[in-house]
Structure formats: structure tokens, C-alpha cells
Design an enzyme around this catalytic site. Structure first.
Site, PDB file in Angstrom:
ATOM      1  N   HIS A 176      -8.802   8.676   4.336  1.00 23.02           N
ATOM      2  CA  HIS A 176      -8.196   7.331   5.408  1.00 23.02           C
ATOM      3  C   HIS A 176      -8.194   7.710   6.846  1.00 23.02           C
ATOM      4  CE1 HIS A 176      -4.663   7.482   2.406  1.00 23.02           C
ATOM      5  NE2 HIS A 176      -5.440   5.683   1.697  1.00 23.02           N
ATOM      6  N   GLY A 177      -8.830   7.095   7.441  1.00 21.42           N
ATOM      7  CA  GLY A 177      -9.050   6.637   9.350  1.00 21.42           C
ATOM      8  C   GLY A 177     -10.965   7.578   9.139  1.00 21.42           C
ATOM      9  N   ASP A 185       1.153  -1.158  -0.121  1.00 23.16           N
ATOM     10  CA  ASP A 185      -0.059  -0.127   0.036  1.00 23.16           C
ATOM     11  C   ASP A 185       1.191   1.350   0.205  1.00 23.16           C
ATOM     12  OD1 ASP A 185      -2.297   0.953   0.114  1.00 23.16           O
ATOM     13  OD2 ASP A 185      -2.612   0.754   2.136  1.00 23.16           O
ATOM     14  N   HIS A 186       0.126   2.312  -0.505  1.00 22.70           N
ATOM     15  CA  HIS A 186       1.573   3.621  -0.423  1.00 22.70           C
ATOM     16  C   HIS A 186       2.208   3.969  -0.208  1.00 22.70           C
ATOM     17  CE1 HIS A 186      -2.445   6.060  -0.324  1.00 22.70           C
ATOM     18  NE2 HIS A 186      -3.367   4.841   0.585  1.00 22.70           N
ATOM     19  N   HIS A 245     -10.244   4.073  -1.676  1.00 23.83           N
ATOM     20  CA  HIS A 245      -9.333   4.377  -0.143  1.00 23.83           C
ATOM     21  C   HIS A 245     -10.144   5.137   0.770  1.00 23.83           C
ATOM     22  CE1 HIS A 245      -5.037   3.546  -1.384  1.00 23.83           C
ATOM     23  NE2 HIS A 245      -5.309   3.587  -2.600  1.00 23.83           N
ATOM     24  N   GLY A 246      -9.758   4.997   1.621  1.00 19.21           N
ATOM     25  CA  GLY A 246     -10.719   5.146   2.935  1.00 19.21           C
ATOM     26  C   GLY A 246     -11.662   4.971   3.183  1.00 19.21           C
ATOM     27  N   ASN A 267     -10.574  -0.433  -0.025  1.00 17.35           N
ATOM     28  CA  ASN A 267      -9.465  -0.501   0.824  1.00 17.35           C
ATOM     29  C   ASN A 267     -10.139  -0.342   2.276  1.00 17.35           C
ATOM     30  OD1 ASN A 267      -7.282  -0.584  -0.915  1.00 17.35           O
ATOM     31  ND2 ASN A 267      -6.806   1.218  -0.776  1.00 17.35           N
ATOM     32  N   THR A 295      -8.185   1.052   9.118  1.00 20.55           N
ATOM     33  CA  THR A 295      -8.711   1.839  10.454  1.00 20.55           C
ATOM     34  C   THR A 295      -9.720   0.934  10.952  1.00 20.55           C
ATOM     35  OG1 THR A 295      -8.714   3.381   9.384  1.00 20.55           O
ATOM     36  CG2 THR A 295      -9.759   3.313  11.337  1.00 20.55           C
ATOM     37  N   GLU A 331      -1.184   6.532  -8.127  1.00 15.90           N
ATOM     38  CA  GLU A 331      -1.627   7.877  -7.491  1.00 15.90           C
ATOM     39  C   GLU A 331      -0.807   9.176  -8.050  1.00 15.90           C
ATOM     40  OE1 GLU A 331      -1.803   6.624  -3.131  1.00 15.90           O
ATOM     41  OE2 GLU A 331      -2.408   9.183  -2.970  1.00 15.90           O
TER      42      GLU A 331
HETATM   43  P1  13P Z   1      -8.664   3.476   6.078  1.00 16.11           P
HETATM   44  O1  13P Z   1      -8.417   3.446   6.922  1.00 16.11           O
HETATM   45  O2  13P Z   1     -10.547   4.488   6.006  1.00 16.11           O
HETATM   46  O3  13P Z   1     -10.082   1.868   5.879  1.00 16.11           O
HETATM   47  O4  13P Z   1      -8.087   3.211   5.062  1.00 16.11           O
HETATM   48  C1  13P Z   1      -7.737   2.355   3.906  1.00 16.11           C
HETATM   49  C2  13P Z   1      -6.365   2.542   2.565  1.00 16.11           C
HETATM   50  O5  13P Z   1      -7.583   3.150   2.630  1.00 16.11           O
HETATM   51  C3  13P Z   1      -5.918   2.048   2.733  1.00 16.11           C
HETATM   52  O6  13P Z   1      -4.770   2.713   1.778  1.00 16.11           O
END
Ligand code: 13P
Length: 273
Positions: A166-167, A69-70, A194-195, A216, A219, A121
Site C-alpha cells: 500500500h502507498g 476494505d481491510h 492490493h497496492g 485496488n 493512494t 486474506e
Molecule cells: P494503494 O494505496 O497503494 O493504491 O493501495 C490500495 C489498496 O490496496 C487498498 O486496500
């Protein structure tokens, strides 16, 4: 489109979470992507983390992908590709688009030598994910710039900024779902959402129907792991009973239930026959 579904991509952090997510995938008959942050790769070391993954996934009879990831670091990308990962997110959004395009094209060439896939990205996704990213709102590139990037790099999947973060969300996000439709229509490749944590089932299903085929979740999985741990330890203290295997079982059950719930929402349940 009615027949589309999202493959869940969970950020796993150790052997217990790998095992629990794989158990959910087998039980749900769902394909699954296990994602490792650069932090997790560095915490274990690439070779040890891969060995753990390989040992735990050997008997698994549903499709499993191991994805970084990232990752802005070309060295880590090369190391993971050489070490058995079959998908990478080269996150060069901090570079200008021309340089990002040049380097992402190189990463695609490198990945192809291993038969691996590349997610690209060009816009930061808001929020910090395992030490990578920023809490500032992300800047969107124009549709033309994004489409040109996707076509010229030959990436397999693209991570657009659509108001996602994210989060946990502090307020209900206003998502630019039309952008997903426009990008998929113009390029024919799937988008990575994402997120995922905190989006509603309706939001997930709408974005999946528009072409977000990789979804994805980090969190939510971490929270269920940590909260189940806290709950168990509070009970252990009350009972003055300290049995590690029961603790691990309790944690794994919570992680597995969270993973399975997302598979059902994303429509990936039953797709691995
Ligand atoms: P969350 O932590 O919001 O679930 O996002 C995960 C994510 O996009 C990882 O790249």
C-alpha cells in the site's frame, strides 16, 4: 488471457470522491467498486455513509459494488452487511491460519444471507492503509495453505501478498506474478490486487491477464484529490478569489480523471454496456 479485465476498486473518502468516481464509471461505461476503509465507516457512521452512497448511486446505470476494505473487526463486518454493503474484506491475517479459516467461513455464511461477497486474506499486505496494516514486509503462506484456505472458506476473491504494498513504492516492486497464476489455476476464483498505486500499465495488465480481477487504488486517488486542492487554493490566494463551488469542481475533475485513467489501463472501459 486476452479477454480478462480488472474491475477498479477505489477507496472513496467522502461524497465528492464517490460522485467523481461514479461520474468516471458512467462516462467510461465501466463497472466499479467503491471501497470504504473502516476509518471512513467510523468517521461518518455506517448509516449516514450508506445513505450518501445510496443517494449518489441511485441514477448510475453501470454496475456498482460497495465494499469494506481491510476489516479485522467482525462487528463492523456484520454492521456493514446488515447496512447495505454487498462485499467485505474480512482481514484476519493477524490470526493464525486455522482461526482465520474458521472465522472467515462464518463471515462467508453471514454474507450469503445478504447475497454479498467476501474477500479473504491470510497474509498482511505491506504498508498502512487508513490506519490498518504494517510497514513490515509481509510473510507469504505456502501455495497449499492458501489454496486450502480459499477452497474451505468458499470466499469469492483472495488478496495474496505478491511483493505489492500500500502507498507509493520506494523502488520498483518485484512482483510474484506466477503466484497469481498458480492460485487462479488451483482455485478458479479471482484475485484482488492490493497496492495498485505506482504499478506500471504493463504490471497491471500482466497481473489482470493472470486473474487479478479486482484492482485496488487508494493512494493515487487521495493524492490527486489533495494535490488538486492545494493547487486550487494557491491560485485562490494569488487571485484573492474564494469560490467554494469552483474549488469542488476542480477537485472532482481531478479525481474523476484519475479514476478514468485507471479504468482505461485495467480494460474495464466499455465493459458495462
Ligand atoms: P494503494 O494505496 O497503494 O493504491 O493501495 C490500495 C489498496 O490496496 C487498498 O486496500
Amino acid at each position: 488471457m486476452a479477454d480478462r479485465y480488472g474491475v477498479p476498486a477505489f477507496n472513496i473518502v467522502n461524497d465528492l470522491t464517490i460522485k467523481a468516481v461514479l461520474a468516471a464509471a458512467v462516462e467510461e461505461r465501466s463497472p466499479v467498486i467503491l471501497q470504504t476503509s473502516v476509518k471512513t465507516v467510523k468517521m461518518y457512521g455506517r448509516a449516514q455513509l450508506f445513505e450518501i452512497f445510496a443517494a449518489l448511486s441511485r441514477e448510475v446505470d453501470v454496475p456498482v459494488t460497495l465494499h469494506v476494505d481491510h476489516c479485522p473487526d467482525r462487528g463492523v463486518i456484520s454492521d456493514c452487511l446488515a447496512g447495505g454493503w454487498n462485499s467485505v474484506l474480512f482481514d484476519a491475517h493477524e490470526l493464525d491460519v486455522a482461526e482465520n479459516l474458521r472465522q472467515t467461513t462464518e463471515v462467508v455464511d453471514e454474507a450469503r444471507r445478504y447475497g454479498a461477497h467476501v474477500e479473504g486474506e491470510i497474509e498482511g499486505i505491506q504498508g498502512v492503509e487508513d490506519g490498518v496494516g504494517s510497514d513490515d514486509a509481509s510473510v507469504q503462506q505456502s501455495l497449499e495453505v492458501a489454496v486450502d484456505f480459499i477452497k474451505r472458506t468458499g470466499i469469492d476473491c483472495f488478496a495474496p501478498a505478491i511483493g505489492n504494498a500500500h502507498g507509493q513504492y520506494k523502488a520498483t516492486p518485484a512482483l510474484d506474478h506466477q503466484r497469481v497464476t498458480d492460485l487462479v489455476d488451483a482455485t478458479g476464483i479471482p484475485m484482488a490486487l492490493h497496492g495498485g498505486t505506482g504499478l506500471s500499465a504493463e504490471q497491471f495488465q500482466d497481473l489482470i491477464s493472470r486473474g487479478c480481477a479486482k484492482v485496488n487504488i487508494s493512494t493515487a486517488l487521495k493524492e490527486s484529490y489533495m494535490k488538486a486542492s492545494l493547487e486550487f487554493l494557491k491560485g485562490a490566494e494569488t487571485r484573492d478569489s474564494w469560490d467554494p463551488p469552483s474549488f469542488f469542481r476542480h477537485q472532482a475533475d481531478a479525481v474523476k480523471a484519475t479514476a478514468a485513467e485507471h479504468m482505461r489501463i485495467f480494460g474495464s472501459t466499455g465493459r458495462a454496456s
